[in-house]
Enzyme design. Sequence first.
Site, PDB file in Angstrom:
ATOM      1  N   GLU A 159      -2.703  -3.914  -0.483  1.00  0.00           N
ATOM      2  CA  GLU A 159      -3.592  -3.573  -1.597  1.00  0.00           C
ATOM      3  C   GLU A 159      -4.637  -4.644  -1.899  1.00  0.00           C
ATOM      4  O   GLU A 159      -5.744  -4.318  -2.363  1.00  0.00           O
ATOM      5  CB  GLU A 159      -2.763  -3.293  -2.862  1.00  0.00           C
ATOM      6  CG  GLU A 159      -2.040  -1.958  -2.859  1.00  0.00           C
ATOM      7  CD  GLU A 159      -0.663  -2.011  -2.218  1.00  0.00           C
ATOM      8  OE1 GLU A 159       0.099  -1.047  -2.374  1.00  0.00           O
ATOM      9  OE2 GLU A 159      -0.354  -3.038  -1.564  1.00  0.00           O
ATOM     10  N   GLY A 188       1.356   2.736  -1.203  1.00  0.00           N
ATOM     11  CA  GLY A 188       2.250   3.655  -1.894  1.00  0.00           C
ATOM     12  C   GLY A 188       3.297   4.259  -0.988  1.00  0.00           C
ATOM     13  O   GLY A 188       4.379   4.636  -1.443  1.00  0.00           O
ATOM     14  N   GLU A 197       6.006   1.746  -0.868  1.00  0.00           N
ATOM     15  CA  GLU A 197       6.659   1.775  -2.180  1.00  0.00           C
ATOM     16  C   GLU A 197       7.590   2.975  -2.316  1.00  0.00           C
ATOM     17  O   GLU A 197       8.686   2.871  -2.877  1.00  0.00           O
ATOM     18  CB  GLU A 197       5.598   1.781  -3.277  1.00  0.00           C
ATOM     19  CG  GLU A 197       4.855   0.454  -3.386  1.00  0.00           C
ATOM     20  CD  GLU A 197       3.702   0.507  -4.371  1.00  0.00           C
ATOM     21  OE1 GLU A 197       3.752  -0.222  -5.377  1.00  0.00           O
ATOM     22  OE2 GLU A 197       2.745   1.284  -4.131  1.00  0.00           O
ATOM     23  N   ALA A 231      -2.309   5.258  -0.613  1.00  0.00           N
ATOM     24  CA  ALA A 231      -2.843   6.164  -1.627  1.00  0.00           C
ATOM     25  C   ALA A 231      -4.197   6.699  -1.179  1.00  0.00           C
ATOM     26  O   ALA A 231      -4.832   6.159  -0.266  1.00  0.00           O
ATOM     27  CB  ALA A 231      -2.979   5.442  -2.964  1.00  0.00           C
TER      28      ALA A 231
END
Length: 258
Positions: A133, A110, A113, A65
């Site tokens: 993260e 992300g 993901e 991200a």
Amino acid sequence: MYNTITTELKDGILEITINRPDKLNALNQEVMKELALAIDEVYKNKDVKSALITGSGPKAFIAGADISEFLTLSPEQGAELAKRGHVIFQRIEDSHKPIAAAVNGFALGGGCELAMACHFRVASDNAKFGQPEVNLGIIPGYGGTQRLVQLVGKGKALELMMTADLIGAEEAHRLGLVNHVTTPAELLDKTRSILQKIHTKAPLAIAKVIKCVNNYFVYDINGFETEVEEFAGCFATQDLQEGASAFIEKRAAKFRGE
């Protein structure tokens, strides 16, 4: 139409490319909005039979991200950010048309993901996967804590998320996170070839397979009951009549999705 992604429809495959190579294709709010629009096209455009998601350039699928956006968020805004991501990634997972990830380079946070939300993943041999993260004081927020467990099992998923370790394509393949590993030069062609093979099958049956498999992971739905219902529904389709007739007549079936 888009600023941070590109799309191209080729042979029934909508190729969606996250296009921020200078930022290693990091996800920001604009990327997420545009990705949502591209997924809407997958659902609505009859010319789209499947989709392929990849990243621009040789270094990254999506390296995570855009962390700079996190610094000013309140807990309430963080919750809204995660919820929006969940909605978009769930639409990918629930798509009645197959969506594949062609993972080139880093697929972190992300990016990992997003790849996991796709129906299957093909990786170049230089790909790296991870949910790092905790290095930033946060946790995966776009479904990673759930989908990583589904794909690699609880113990390994916990280890990867708690250590923030990255794994290469071969290890990801061994764990079941990745379906195929190929060279960077062959990555897109390999992914396209799988989707093109799926295109020759009955599209209504493909959609039912996706629904049944996804329901395995929904705690309040009996996947076996879903299978019975969807199996029964096949008998109301012209595709079943065509497929069965083609088998008996020893010819290739011509499915119309009806």
